[in-house]
Write a protein that holds these residues in place. Sequence first.
Motif, short mmCIF file in Angstrom:
data_model
loop_
_atom_site.label_atom_id
_atom_site.label_comp_id
_atom_site.label_asym_id
_atom_site.label_seq_id
_atom_site.Cartn_x
_atom_site.Cartn_y
_atom_site.Cartn_z
N UNK A 188 0.79 -1.22 0.00
CA UNK A 188 0.00 0.00 0.00
C UNK A 188 0.83 1.28 0.00
N UNK A 189 2.15 1.15 0.07
CA UNK A 189 3.03 2.32 0.08
C UNK A 189 3.52 2.60 -1.34
N UNK A 232 9.65 7.42 -0.52
CA UNK A 232 10.66 8.48 -0.55
C UNK A 232 10.45 9.48 0.58
N UNK A 233 9.17 9.80 0.86
CA UNK A 233 8.87 10.74 1.93
C UNK A 233 9.33 10.17 3.27
N UNK A 234 9.05 8.90 3.51
CA UNK A 234 9.45 8.27 4.77
C UNK A 234 10.96 8.27 4.91
N UNK A 235 11.67 7.93 3.85
CA UNK A 235 13.13 7.89 3.89
C UNK A 235 13.73 9.27 4.08
N UNK A 236 13.12 10.28 3.46
CA UNK A 236 13.64 11.64 3.59
C UNK A 236 13.32 12.26 4.94
N UNK A 237 12.25 11.78 5.58
CA UNK A 237 11.81 12.37 6.86
C UNK A 237 12.52 11.74 8.05
N UNK A 238 12.59 10.40 8.09
CA UNK A 238 13.19 9.69 9.22
C UNK A 238 14.67 9.44 8.98
N UNK A 239 15.40 9.24 10.07
CA UNK A 239 16.83 8.94 9.94
C UNK A 239 17.07 7.49 9.53
N UNK A 263 16.60 4.32 7.14
CA UNK A 263 16.20 4.08 5.74
C UNK A 263 14.90 3.28 5.68
N UNK A 264 14.14 3.55 4.63
CA UNK A 264 12.84 2.89 4.49
C UNK A 264 12.97 1.37 4.50
N UNK A 265 13.97 0.83 3.81
CA UNK A 265 14.08 -0.63 3.68
C UNK A 265 14.53 -1.31 4.96
N UNK A 266 14.84 -0.53 6.00
CA UNK A 266 15.22 -1.12 7.28
C UNK A 266 14.11 -1.03 8.32
N UNK A 267 13.03 -0.35 7.98
CA UNK A 267 11.96 -0.11 8.96
C UNK A 267 11.26 -1.41 9.35
N UNK A 268 10.95 -2.25 8.38
CA UNK A 268 10.21 -3.48 8.69
C UNK A 268 10.98 -4.36 9.67
N UNK A 269 12.30 -4.43 9.50
CA UNK A 269 13.10 -5.25 10.41
C UNK A 269 13.25 -4.58 11.77
N UNK A 270 13.36 -3.24 11.79
CA UNK A 270 13.57 -2.52 13.05
C UNK A 270 12.29 -2.38 13.86
N UNK A 271 11.13 -2.48 13.22
CA UNK A 271 9.86 -2.23 13.90
C UNK A 271 9.69 -3.14 15.10
N UNK A 272 9.40 -2.53 16.25
CA UNK A 272 9.13 -3.25 17.48
C UNK A 272 7.75 -2.80 17.95
N UNK A 273 6.80 -3.73 18.11
CA UNK A 273 5.42 -3.32 18.43
C UNK A 273 5.25 -2.67 19.79
#
Length: 576
Positions: free
Chosen positions: A358-359, A365-372, A374-384
Amino acid sequence: MAKEHNGVKMMLMERVNKSGVMEWRTLIPVLLGIMFGLGDGVANAEGRLPLNNVSLYVRMVLFAALFVVAFNACRLFLGRRREARAAALDLSVDSDENALIDYRWSCRSLTKLWAIILVCWLPYVVTLFPGVYWSDTSKQLLEHYGVEPFTDHHPFALTYLFGWLADLGQALFHNPILGLYILVVIQLLTAPALLGGIVLYTRRLGLSRLACHVQLALFALFPVFPVMFTSLAKDTLSVLFFIPFCLLFVEIVRSKGTICSKPWVVPTLLVMSLLTCVTKKPCVYIVVPALIMVCVMQLTKKARAFMAASALVVAVIMMVIMPKVVMPALGVQPGGKQETIPFAIQMVAHDVKYDPEGMSEADKKLVSDFLTIPYDQIAEAYDPVIADPVKGTSLKNPDLMGDFINLWLRKTIEHPAGHFEAWLGLVQGWFSFRNTDGSPSYMVVCTESAWYYDPITELVPQWPKTAVASGTARAIYDAEQSIPVLNVLFFRAWWASIVPFFLLYLAMRPGKGKFRRLVAMMPVNMSFAYLLLTPVSGMGGEPTRYLLQLICVLPLFLAAALAEQHGQEQGMTDRL
Protein backbone atom coordinates in the motif's frame (compact mmCIF):
# COMPACT_ATOMS: atom_id res chain seq x y z
CA MET A 1 -56.01 11.73 43.43
CA ALA A 2 -54.26 13.67 40.69
CA LYS A 3 -51.67 14.94 43.16
CA GLU A 4 -51.05 11.41 44.40
CA HIS A 5 -50.67 10.19 40.80
CA ASN A 6 -48.20 12.98 40.03
CA GLY A 7 -46.22 12.16 43.16
CA VAL A 8 -45.94 8.48 42.21
CA LYS A 9 -44.99 9.47 38.66
CA MET A 10 -42.23 11.80 39.89
CA MET A 11 -40.91 9.12 42.25
CA LEU A 12 -40.77 6.58 39.44
CA MET A 13 -39.04 9.07 37.15
CA GLU A 14 -36.47 9.77 39.88
CA ARG A 15 -35.81 6.06 40.29
CA VAL A 16 -35.43 5.61 36.53
CA ASN A 17 -33.03 8.55 36.43
CA LYS A 18 -30.95 7.12 39.25
CA SER A 19 -30.95 3.74 37.56
CA GLY A 20 -29.79 5.38 34.36
CA VAL A 21 -26.93 7.10 36.18
CA MET A 22 -25.81 3.83 37.66
CA GLU A 23 -25.93 2.18 34.26
CA TRP A 24 -23.82 4.92 32.73
CA ARG A 25 -21.31 4.67 35.57
CA THR A 26 -21.05 0.93 35.05
CA LEU A 27 -19.70 1.64 31.57
CA ILE A 28 -16.45 2.81 33.22
CA PRO A 29 -15.34 -0.66 34.45
CA VAL A 30 -16.78 -2.15 31.25
CA LEU A 31 -14.57 0.14 29.15
CA LEU A 32 -11.59 -0.73 31.34
CA GLY A 33 -12.33 -4.42 30.85
CA ILE A 34 -12.51 -4.00 27.07
CA MET A 35 -9.13 -2.23 27.09
CA PHE A 36 -7.65 -5.02 29.20
CA GLY A 37 -9.02 -7.61 26.80
CA LEU A 38 -7.42 -5.75 23.91
CA GLY A 39 -4.18 -5.21 25.82
CA ASP A 40 -4.00 -8.89 26.70
CA GLY A 41 -4.79 -9.80 23.10
CA VAL A 42 -2.00 -7.66 21.64
CA ALA A 43 0.56 -8.91 24.19
CA ASN A 44 2.38 -11.19 21.76
CA ALA A 45 5.69 -11.13 19.90
CA GLU A 46 4.19 -9.66 16.72
CA GLY A 47 1.94 -7.17 18.49
CA ARG A 48 -1.03 -8.23 16.37
CA LEU A 49 -4.66 -8.31 17.52
CA PRO A 50 -6.37 -11.66 16.81
CA LEU A 51 -9.53 -9.96 15.48
CA ASN A 52 -10.77 -13.18 13.90
CA ASN A 53 -10.28 -15.22 17.05
CA VAL A 54 -13.17 -15.57 19.47
CA SER A 55 -10.72 -15.69 22.38
CA LEU A 56 -10.16 -11.91 22.04
CA TYR A 57 -13.83 -11.18 22.66
CA VAL A 58 -14.02 -13.72 25.49
CA ARG A 59 -11.11 -11.88 27.13
CA MET A 60 -12.96 -8.58 26.86
CA VAL A 61 -16.12 -10.04 28.41
CA LEU A 62 -14.19 -11.70 31.25
CA PHE A 63 -12.20 -8.59 32.10
CA ALA A 64 -15.29 -6.39 31.88
CA ALA A 65 -17.16 -8.71 34.27
CA LEU A 66 -14.16 -8.77 36.61
CA PHE A 67 -13.92 -4.98 36.87
CA VAL A 68 -17.69 -4.48 37.15
CA VAL A 69 -17.78 -6.90 40.10
CA ALA A 70 -14.63 -5.45 41.67
CA PHE A 71 -15.72 -1.82 41.36
CA ASN A 72 -19.19 -2.57 42.71
CA ALA A 73 -17.74 -4.61 45.58
CA CYS A 74 -15.51 -1.67 46.51
CA ARG A 75 -18.50 0.68 46.22
CA LEU A 76 -20.57 -1.50 48.54
CA PHE A 77 -17.71 -1.80 51.01
CA LEU A 78 -17.20 1.95 51.07
CA GLY A 79 -20.93 2.53 51.30
CA ARG A 80 -21.58 0.34 54.35
CA ARG A 81 -23.89 1.54 57.11
CA ARG A 82 -23.48 5.10 58.39
CA GLU A 83 -22.15 4.05 61.80
CA ALA A 84 -19.32 2.05 60.25
CA ARG A 85 -18.47 4.92 57.90
CA ALA A 86 -18.38 7.34 60.80
CA ALA A 87 -15.96 5.07 62.64
CA ALA A 88 -13.77 4.61 59.56
CA LEU A 89 -13.67 8.33 58.79
CA ASP A 90 -13.45 9.64 62.34
CA LEU A 91 -12.03 13.15 62.14
CA SER A 92 -11.30 13.41 65.83
CA VAL A 93 -7.63 13.92 66.66
CA ASP A 94 -8.09 12.78 70.26
CA SER A 95 -6.99 9.26 69.33
CA ASP A 96 -3.79 10.71 67.84
CA GLU A 97 -2.78 12.73 70.88
CA ASN A 98 -1.27 9.91 72.93
CA ALA A 99 -0.50 7.53 70.08
CA LEU A 100 3.03 6.49 69.16
CA ILE A 101 2.34 7.40 65.53
CA ASP A 102 0.73 10.82 65.58
CA TYR A 103 -1.28 12.01 62.56
CA ARG A 104 -2.08 15.46 63.90
CA TRP A 105 -1.21 18.34 61.56
CA SER A 106 2.07 19.47 63.12
CA CYS A 107 5.82 19.64 62.46
CA ARG A 108 6.39 17.06 65.18
CA SER A 109 4.05 14.56 63.52
CA LEU A 110 5.59 15.21 60.13
CA THR A 111 9.08 14.67 61.53
CA LYS A 112 8.00 11.32 62.98
CA LEU A 113 6.55 10.12 59.68
CA TRP A 114 9.61 11.40 57.81
CA ALA A 115 11.88 9.40 60.11
CA ILE A 116 9.76 6.22 59.85
CA ILE A 117 9.74 6.32 56.06
CA LEU A 118 13.44 7.12 55.78
CA VAL A 119 14.47 4.35 58.19
CA CYS A 120 12.42 1.83 56.19
CA TRP A 121 14.14 3.02 53.01
CA LEU A 122 17.67 2.66 54.44
CA PRO A 123 18.32 -0.92 53.23
CA TYR A 124 17.90 0.26 49.65
CA VAL A 125 19.79 3.51 50.26
CA VAL A 126 22.79 1.60 51.61
CA THR A 127 22.84 -1.22 49.07
CA LEU A 128 22.36 1.14 46.10
CA PHE A 129 25.12 3.60 47.06
CA PRO A 130 26.32 5.73 45.19
CA GLY A 131 22.94 5.86 43.46
CA VAL A 132 21.39 4.60 40.25
CA TYR A 133 21.85 6.72 37.12
CA TRP A 134 19.69 6.30 34.05
CA SER A 135 20.77 6.42 30.44
CA ASP A 136 19.12 9.82 30.04
CA THR A 137 21.36 11.15 32.80
CA SER A 138 24.45 9.88 30.97
CA LYS A 139 23.23 11.52 27.76
CA GLN A 140 22.80 14.85 29.55
CA LEU A 141 26.32 14.60 30.97
CA LEU A 142 27.66 13.94 27.48
CA GLU A 143 25.96 17.17 26.40
CA HIS A 144 27.56 18.98 29.33
CA TYR A 145 31.01 17.69 28.38
CA GLY A 146 30.50 18.73 24.77
CA VAL A 147 30.46 15.23 23.28
CA GLU A 148 26.82 15.55 22.20
CA PRO A 149 25.04 18.68 20.93
CA PHE A 150 23.42 20.61 23.78
CA THR A 151 19.68 20.27 23.14
CA ASP A 152 16.40 20.47 25.00
CA HIS A 153 15.57 16.86 24.17
CA HIS A 154 15.92 16.40 27.93
CA PRO A 155 15.16 19.51 30.02
CA PHE A 156 18.15 21.80 29.48
CA ALA A 157 17.88 23.26 32.99
CA LEU A 158 18.46 19.79 34.42
CA THR A 159 21.36 19.23 32.04
CA TYR A 160 22.98 22.35 33.46
CA LEU A 161 22.25 21.17 37.02
CA PHE A 162 23.68 17.69 36.42
CA GLY A 163 26.76 19.18 34.79
CA TRP A 164 27.39 21.67 37.61
CA LEU A 165 27.05 18.95 40.25
CA ALA A 166 29.35 16.62 38.32
CA ASP A 167 31.94 19.40 38.16
CA LEU A 168 31.44 20.08 41.88
CA GLY A 169 32.01 16.40 42.65
CA GLN A 170 35.16 16.40 40.57
CA ALA A 171 36.45 19.53 42.32
CA LEU A 172 35.65 18.38 45.86
CA PHE A 173 36.00 14.60 45.72
CA HIS A 174 37.75 13.93 42.38
CA ASN A 175 34.59 11.96 41.54
CA PRO A 176 31.72 13.46 39.47
CA ILE A 177 29.35 10.75 40.70
CA LEU A 178 29.63 11.96 44.29
CA GLY A 179 28.58 15.41 43.10
CA LEU A 180 25.48 13.90 41.50
CA TYR A 181 24.87 11.90 44.66
CA ILE A 182 24.30 15.20 46.48
CA LEU A 183 21.11 15.51 44.44
CA VAL A 184 20.15 11.92 45.29
CA VAL A 185 20.56 12.74 48.99
CA ILE A 186 18.31 15.78 48.56
CA GLN A 187 15.69 13.52 46.97
CA LEU A 188 15.98 10.98 49.79
CA LEU A 189 15.51 13.67 52.42
CA THR A 190 12.68 15.52 50.65
CA ALA A 191 10.51 12.68 49.32
CA PRO A 192 9.72 11.09 52.75
CA ALA A 193 8.68 14.50 54.08
CA LEU A 194 6.35 15.07 51.13
CA LEU A 195 4.84 11.58 51.38
CA GLY A 196 4.43 12.00 55.13
CA GLY A 197 2.69 15.31 54.42
CA ILE A 198 0.21 13.47 52.20
CA VAL A 199 -0.63 11.12 55.09
CA LEU A 200 -1.20 14.01 57.51
CA TYR A 201 -3.29 15.93 55.00
CA THR A 202 -5.50 12.95 54.17
CA ARG A 203 -6.05 12.42 57.90
CA ARG A 204 -7.45 15.95 58.00
CA LEU A 205 -9.58 15.12 55.00
CA GLY A 206 -11.20 12.29 56.95
CA LEU A 207 -9.07 9.18 56.64
CA SER A 208 -9.23 6.89 59.66
CA ARG A 209 -6.13 6.03 61.65
CA LEU A 210 -6.22 2.52 60.21
CA ALA A 211 -6.32 3.88 56.67
CA CYS A 212 -3.48 6.27 57.52
CA HIS A 213 -1.48 3.31 58.85
CA VAL A 214 -2.00 1.52 55.55
CA GLN A 215 -1.02 4.61 53.59
CA LEU A 216 2.11 5.10 55.71
CA ALA A 217 3.02 1.43 55.24
CA LEU A 218 2.67 1.86 51.48
CA PHE A 219 5.02 4.84 51.41
CA ALA A 220 7.51 3.24 53.79
CA LEU A 221 7.56 -0.38 52.60
CA PHE A 222 6.66 -0.32 48.91
CA PRO A 223 10.15 -0.74 47.40
CA VAL A 224 9.45 1.27 44.26
CA PHE A 225 9.73 4.46 46.33
CA PRO A 226 13.24 3.99 47.79
CA VAL A 227 14.65 2.51 44.59
CA MET A 228 13.31 5.34 42.44
CA PHE A 229 14.35 8.11 44.82
CA THR A 230 17.83 6.57 45.04
CA SER A 231 17.88 7.00 41.28
CA LEU A 232 18.52 10.23 39.41
CA ALA A 233 16.36 11.23 36.45
CA LYS A 234 14.04 14.04 35.46
CA ASP A 235 11.05 12.05 36.72
CA THR A 236 12.43 11.60 40.24
CA LEU A 237 13.14 15.32 40.55
CA SER A 238 9.95 16.57 38.94
CA VAL A 239 7.70 14.60 41.27
CA LEU A 240 9.20 16.47 44.26
CA PHE A 241 7.47 19.58 42.92
CA PHE A 242 4.40 17.79 41.55
CA ILE A 243 3.39 16.50 45.01
CA PRO A 244 3.17 19.99 46.59
CA PHE A 245 1.34 21.21 43.49
CA CYS A 246 -1.27 18.47 43.93
CA LEU A 247 -1.63 19.12 47.67
CA LEU A 248 -2.32 22.79 47.00
CA PHE A 249 -4.62 21.95 44.09
CA VAL A 250 -6.74 19.61 46.23
CA GLU A 251 -6.98 22.16 49.04
CA ILE A 252 -7.93 24.98 46.65
CA VAL A 253 -10.72 22.84 45.23
CA ARG A 254 -11.83 21.66 48.66
CA SER A 255 -11.86 25.15 50.19
CA LYS A 256 -13.49 26.66 47.06
CA GLY A 257 -10.53 28.97 46.71
CA THR A 258 -10.70 30.59 50.13
CA ILE A 259 -7.21 29.36 50.97
CA CYS A 260 -5.90 31.62 48.18
CA SER A 261 -6.36 34.53 50.59
CA LYS A 262 -3.26 33.24 52.38
CA PRO A 263 -0.34 35.27 50.96
CA TRP A 264 1.93 32.25 50.53
CA VAL A 265 -0.48 29.99 48.64
CA VAL A 266 -0.53 31.40 45.11
CA PRO A 267 3.24 32.13 44.91
CA THR A 268 3.97 28.61 46.16
CA LEU A 269 1.52 27.10 43.68
CA LEU A 270 3.11 29.08 40.83
CA VAL A 271 6.66 28.11 41.80
CA MET A 272 5.76 24.43 42.18
CA SER A 273 3.94 24.52 38.81
CA LEU A 274 6.94 26.04 37.06
CA LEU A 275 9.50 23.73 38.65
CA THR A 276 7.36 20.70 37.82
CA CYS A 277 7.35 21.72 34.16
CA VAL A 278 10.98 22.92 33.98
CA THR A 279 12.21 19.56 35.26
CA LYS A 280 9.85 17.51 33.08
CA LYS A 281 8.50 19.27 30.01
CA PRO A 282 5.37 17.13 29.38
CA CYS A 283 4.06 18.23 32.79
CA VAL A 284 3.05 21.55 31.22
CA TYR A 285 0.20 19.60 29.60
CA ILE A 286 -0.85 18.38 33.05
CA VAL A 287 -0.41 21.52 35.13
CA VAL A 288 -1.82 24.16 32.77
CA PRO A 289 -5.09 22.31 31.91
CA ALA A 290 -5.62 21.57 35.61
CA LEU A 291 -5.23 25.25 36.51
CA ILE A 292 -7.51 26.32 33.67
CA MET A 293 -10.26 23.82 34.45
CA VAL A 294 -10.35 24.71 38.15
CA CYS A 295 -11.32 28.25 37.09
CA VAL A 296 -14.75 27.02 35.97
CA MET A 297 -15.55 25.72 39.43
CA GLN A 298 -17.34 27.65 42.13
CA LEU A 299 -14.36 29.58 43.49
CA THR A 300 -14.01 33.06 44.90
CA LYS A 301 -13.41 35.70 42.24
CA LYS A 302 -9.92 36.32 43.57
CA ALA A 303 -9.06 32.61 43.47
CA ARG A 304 -10.40 32.25 39.93
CA ALA A 305 -8.27 35.20 38.81
CA PHE A 306 -5.20 33.75 40.53
CA MET A 307 -5.67 30.33 38.90
CA ALA A 308 -6.15 31.82 35.43
CA ALA A 309 -3.12 34.06 35.87
CA SER A 310 -0.99 31.14 37.10
CA ALA A 311 -1.98 29.02 34.10
CA LEU A 312 -1.15 31.89 31.74
CA VAL A 313 2.23 32.56 33.37
CA VAL A 314 3.26 28.89 33.26
CA ALA A 315 2.13 28.51 29.64
CA VAL A 316 3.90 31.69 28.48
CA ILE A 317 7.15 30.86 30.27
CA MET A 318 7.26 27.22 29.12
CA MET A 319 5.94 27.66 25.56
CA VAL A 320 7.23 31.12 24.61
CA ILE A 321 9.94 32.55 26.84
CA MET A 322 11.93 29.34 27.33
CA PRO A 323 12.07 28.17 23.68
CA LYS A 324 12.05 31.61 22.01
CA VAL A 325 14.23 33.67 24.38
CA VAL A 326 16.17 31.67 26.97
CA MET A 327 17.29 28.73 24.81
CA PRO A 328 18.59 30.86 21.88
CA ALA A 329 20.43 33.12 24.35
CA LEU A 330 22.15 30.07 25.88
CA GLY A 331 22.79 28.38 22.54
CA VAL A 332 20.58 25.42 23.42
CA GLN A 333 19.10 23.65 20.41
CA PRO A 334 15.44 22.58 20.51
CA GLY A 335 14.65 18.90 20.94
CA GLY A 336 13.78 16.80 17.93
CA LYS A 337 10.27 17.17 16.54
CA GLN A 338 9.95 13.40 16.32
CA GLU A 339 9.17 13.38 20.05
CA THR A 340 5.86 15.13 19.37
CA ILE A 341 4.56 12.43 16.99
CA PRO A 342 5.89 9.03 18.15
CA PHE A 343 2.53 7.34 17.56
CA ALA A 344 2.24 8.68 14.02
CA ILE A 345 5.73 7.36 13.24
CA GLN A 346 4.92 3.98 14.81
CA MET A 347 1.67 3.70 12.85
CA VAL A 348 3.33 4.46 9.54
CA ALA A 349 6.05 1.94 10.42
CA HIS A 350 3.25 -0.58 11.04
CA ASP A 351 2.02 0.07 7.50
CA VAL A 352 5.54 -0.41 6.13
CA LYS A 353 5.87 -3.78 7.89
CA TYR A 354 2.40 -5.24 7.40
CA ASP A 355 1.10 -3.48 4.28
CA PRO A 356 4.14 -2.64 2.12
CA GLU A 357 2.07 -2.98 -1.07
CA GLY A 358 0.00 0.00 0.00
CA MET A 359 3.03 2.32 0.08
CA SER A 360 3.64 4.15 -3.19
CA GLU A 361 7.11 5.15 -4.35
CA ALA A 362 6.36 8.74 -3.33
CA ASP A 363 5.34 7.51 0.15
CA LYS A 364 8.54 5.50 0.45
CA LYS A 365 10.66 8.48 -0.55
CA LEU A 366 8.87 10.74 1.93
CA VAL A 367 9.45 8.27 4.77
CA SER A 368 13.13 7.89 3.89
CA ASP A 369 13.64 11.64 3.59
CA PHE A 370 11.81 12.37 6.86
CA LEU A 371 13.19 9.69 9.22
CA THR A 372 16.83 8.94 9.94
CA ILE A 373 16.25 5.21 9.41
CA PRO A 374 16.20 4.08 5.74
CA TYR A 375 12.84 2.89 4.49
CA ASP A 376 14.08 -0.63 3.68
CA GLN A 377 15.22 -1.12 7.28
CA ILE A 378 11.96 -0.11 8.96
CA ALA A 379 10.21 -3.48 8.69
CA GLU A 380 13.10 -5.25 10.41
CA ALA A 381 13.57 -2.52 13.05
CA TYR A 382 9.86 -2.23 13.90
CA ASP A 383 9.13 -3.25 17.48
CA PRO A 384 5.42 -3.32 18.43
CA VAL A 385 6.04 -2.28 22.04
CA ILE A 386 8.42 0.67 21.58
CA ALA A 387 8.68 3.44 19.00
CA ASP A 388 12.37 4.29 19.51
CA PRO A 389 13.89 1.87 16.94
CA VAL A 390 12.04 3.68 14.12
CA LYS A 391 11.56 7.10 15.71
CA GLY A 392 15.21 7.56 16.59
CA THR A 393 16.53 10.66 18.33
CA SER A 394 16.31 13.10 15.42
CA LEU A 395 14.79 13.65 11.98
CA LYS A 396 16.58 13.75 8.66
CA ASN A 397 14.42 16.59 7.35
CA PRO A 398 12.08 18.18 9.94
CA ASP A 399 10.63 20.45 7.22
CA LEU A 400 8.73 17.41 5.90
CA MET A 401 6.67 17.18 9.11
CA GLY A 402 3.50 18.46 7.43
CA ASP A 403 3.81 16.02 4.52
CA PHE A 404 4.42 13.13 6.91
CA ILE A 405 1.36 14.06 8.99
CA ASN A 406 -0.73 14.05 5.80
CA LEU A 407 0.62 10.59 4.96
CA TRP A 408 -0.24 9.37 8.45
CA LEU A 409 -3.79 10.76 8.25
CA ARG A 410 -4.34 9.21 4.85
CA LYS A 411 -3.10 5.83 6.03
CA THR A 412 -5.23 6.08 9.17
CA ILE A 413 -8.33 6.43 7.00
CA GLU A 414 -7.20 3.49 4.86
CA HIS A 415 -6.17 1.21 7.74
CA PRO A 416 -7.78 2.35 11.00
CA ALA A 417 -7.56 -1.13 12.56
CA GLY A 418 -3.84 -1.38 11.83
CA HIS A 419 -3.12 2.02 13.30
CA PHE A 420 -5.18 1.22 16.39
CA GLU A 421 -3.16 -1.97 16.70
CA ALA A 422 0.10 0.01 16.48
CA TRP A 423 -1.08 2.44 19.20
CA LEU A 424 -2.30 -0.39 21.40
CA GLY A 425 1.07 -2.11 21.19
CA LEU A 426 2.71 0.97 22.70
CA VAL A 427 0.21 1.38 25.56
CA GLN A 428 -0.66 -2.25 26.31
CA GLY A 429 1.50 -2.16 29.43
CA TRP A 430 -1.08 0.15 31.02
CA PHE A 431 -3.91 -2.30 30.20
CA SER A 432 -2.50 -5.76 30.75
CA PHE A 433 -1.30 -8.09 33.47
CA ARG A 434 1.28 -9.78 31.24
CA ASN A 435 4.12 -8.86 28.93
CA THR A 436 4.57 -10.00 25.35
CA ASP A 437 6.69 -12.93 26.58
CA GLY A 438 3.95 -14.07 28.97
CA SER A 439 5.70 -12.84 32.15
CA PRO A 440 3.79 -10.69 34.66
CA SER A 441 3.64 -7.03 33.67
CA TYR A 442 5.39 -5.83 36.82
CA MET A 443 7.09 -2.48 37.20
CA VAL A 444 10.78 -2.81 36.40
CA VAL A 445 13.25 -0.81 38.46
CA CYS A 446 16.95 -0.34 37.83
CA THR A 447 19.30 -1.34 40.66
CA GLU A 448 22.44 -0.60 38.68
CA SER A 449 23.64 2.04 36.22
CA ALA A 450 24.49 -0.43 33.47
CA TRP A 451 22.26 1.27 30.90
CA TYR A 452 24.14 4.30 29.60
CA TYR A 453 25.36 6.09 26.49
CA ASP A 454 29.00 5.82 25.45
CA PRO A 455 31.56 7.25 26.00
CA ILE A 456 30.36 8.26 29.48
CA THR A 457 32.61 5.65 31.16
CA GLU A 458 35.65 7.28 29.57
CA LEU A 459 34.67 10.77 30.71
CA VAL A 460 33.48 9.57 34.12
CA PRO A 461 35.58 6.49 34.99
CA GLN A 462 33.75 6.22 38.32
CA TRP A 463 30.41 5.59 36.55
CA PRO A 464 28.78 2.99 38.86
CA LYS A 465 27.85 0.18 36.50
CA THR A 466 26.91 -1.67 39.66
CA ALA A 467 26.11 -0.23 43.07
CA VAL A 468 27.68 -1.35 46.36
CA ALA A 469 25.29 -4.29 46.63
CA SER A 470 23.04 -4.23 43.58
CA GLY A 471 22.38 -7.94 43.85
CA THR A 472 21.20 -7.61 47.43
CA ALA A 473 18.88 -4.73 46.54
CA ARG A 474 17.46 -6.73 43.65
CA ALA A 475 16.93 -9.78 45.87
CA ILE A 476 15.06 -7.73 48.49
CA TYR A 477 12.92 -6.13 45.79
CA ASP A 478 12.10 -9.48 44.17
CA ALA A 479 11.20 -10.98 47.54
CA GLU A 480 8.71 -8.21 48.26
CA GLN A 481 7.32 -8.48 44.75
CA SER A 482 6.69 -12.22 45.21
CA ILE A 483 4.36 -11.82 48.21
CA PRO A 484 0.88 -13.05 47.17
CA VAL A 485 -1.92 -10.44 47.08
CA LEU A 486 0.52 -7.60 47.74
CA ASN A 487 2.15 -8.27 44.39
CA VAL A 488 -0.85 -6.59 42.73
CA LEU A 489 0.77 -3.29 43.69
CA PHE A 490 3.70 -4.10 41.42
CA PHE A 491 1.59 -4.32 38.26
CA ARG A 492 1.97 -1.33 35.97
CA ALA A 493 -1.72 -1.45 35.18
CA TRP A 494 -2.71 -1.08 38.83
CA TRP A 495 -1.36 2.48 38.96
CA ALA A 496 -1.73 3.39 35.29
CA SER A 497 -5.39 2.54 34.71
CA ILE A 498 -7.18 0.53 37.42
CA VAL A 499 -6.96 3.07 40.26
CA PRO A 500 -7.53 6.10 37.96
CA PHE A 501 -10.61 4.39 36.48
CA PHE A 502 -11.90 3.62 39.96
CA LEU A 503 -11.46 7.27 40.90
CA LEU A 504 -13.47 8.19 37.80
CA TYR A 505 -16.10 5.66 38.89
CA LEU A 506 -16.34 7.36 42.28
CA ALA A 507 -16.56 10.79 40.68
CA MET A 508 -19.47 9.73 38.47
CA ARG A 509 -21.65 8.49 41.33
CA PRO A 510 -25.33 9.57 41.39
CA GLY A 511 -26.10 13.06 42.55
CA LYS A 512 -25.03 16.56 41.74
CA GLY A 513 -21.45 17.74 41.34
CA LYS A 514 -20.10 15.27 38.78
CA PHE A 515 -18.36 17.98 36.78
CA ARG A 516 -16.82 19.46 39.91
CA ARG A 517 -15.55 16.05 40.98
CA LEU A 518 -14.02 15.46 37.54
CA VAL A 519 -12.26 18.82 37.70
CA ALA A 520 -11.03 18.03 41.21
CA MET A 521 -9.07 15.05 39.84
CA MET A 522 -7.64 16.89 36.82
CA PRO A 523 -3.98 16.20 37.73
CA VAL A 524 -4.81 12.48 37.67
CA ASN A 525 -6.89 12.78 34.50
CA MET A 526 -4.13 14.59 32.61
CA SER A 527 -1.41 12.29 33.95
CA PHE A 528 -3.42 9.34 32.61
CA ALA A 529 -3.85 11.11 29.26
CA TYR A 530 -0.08 11.65 29.15
CA LEU A 531 0.46 7.91 29.62
CA LEU A 532 -1.67 7.28 26.53
CA LEU A 533 0.86 9.30 24.51
CA THR A 534 4.07 7.71 25.79
CA PRO A 535 6.03 5.70 23.20
CA VAL A 536 6.61 2.66 25.45
CA SER A 537 4.67 1.05 28.29
CA GLY A 538 5.48 -2.64 28.33
CA MET A 539 9.24 -3.07 28.50
CA GLY A 540 12.21 -2.05 30.63
CA GLY A 541 12.27 0.54 33.35
CA GLU A 542 10.97 3.50 31.33
CA PRO A 543 7.30 2.78 32.13
CA THR A 544 8.12 2.85 35.85
CA ARG A 545 9.58 6.35 35.51
CA TYR A 546 6.47 7.50 33.68
CA LEU A 547 4.27 6.09 36.45
CA LEU A 548 6.14 7.57 39.40
CA GLN A 549 4.09 10.75 39.75
CA LEU A 550 0.81 8.82 39.70
CA ILE A 551 2.10 6.33 42.28
CA CYS A 552 2.97 9.23 44.60
CA VAL A 553 -0.29 11.22 44.34
CA LEU A 554 -3.03 8.64 43.75
CA PRO A 555 -3.38 7.96 47.51
CA LEU A 556 -4.00 11.68 47.99
CA PHE A 557 -6.73 11.90 45.36
CA LEU A 558 -8.34 8.64 46.46
CA ALA A 559 -8.57 9.90 50.04
CA ALA A 560 -9.96 13.24 48.85
CA ALA A 561 -12.59 11.48 46.74
CA LEU A 562 -13.68 9.25 49.63
CA ALA A 563 -13.84 12.16 52.06
CA GLU A 564 -15.94 14.21 49.64
CA GLN A 565 -18.19 11.21 48.97
CA HIS A 566 -19.02 10.75 52.63
CA GLY A 567 -19.53 14.48 53.14
CA GLN A 568 -17.30 14.63 56.19
CA GLU A 569 -14.62 17.04 55.03
CA GLN A 570 -13.44 19.62 57.49
CA GLY A 571 -11.90 22.96 56.57
CA MET A 572 -8.17 23.30 56.85
CA THR A 573 -7.75 26.91 55.86
CA ASP A 574 -7.60 28.10 59.48
CA ARG A 575 -5.14 25.36 60.38
CA LEU A 576 -2.59 26.13 57.67
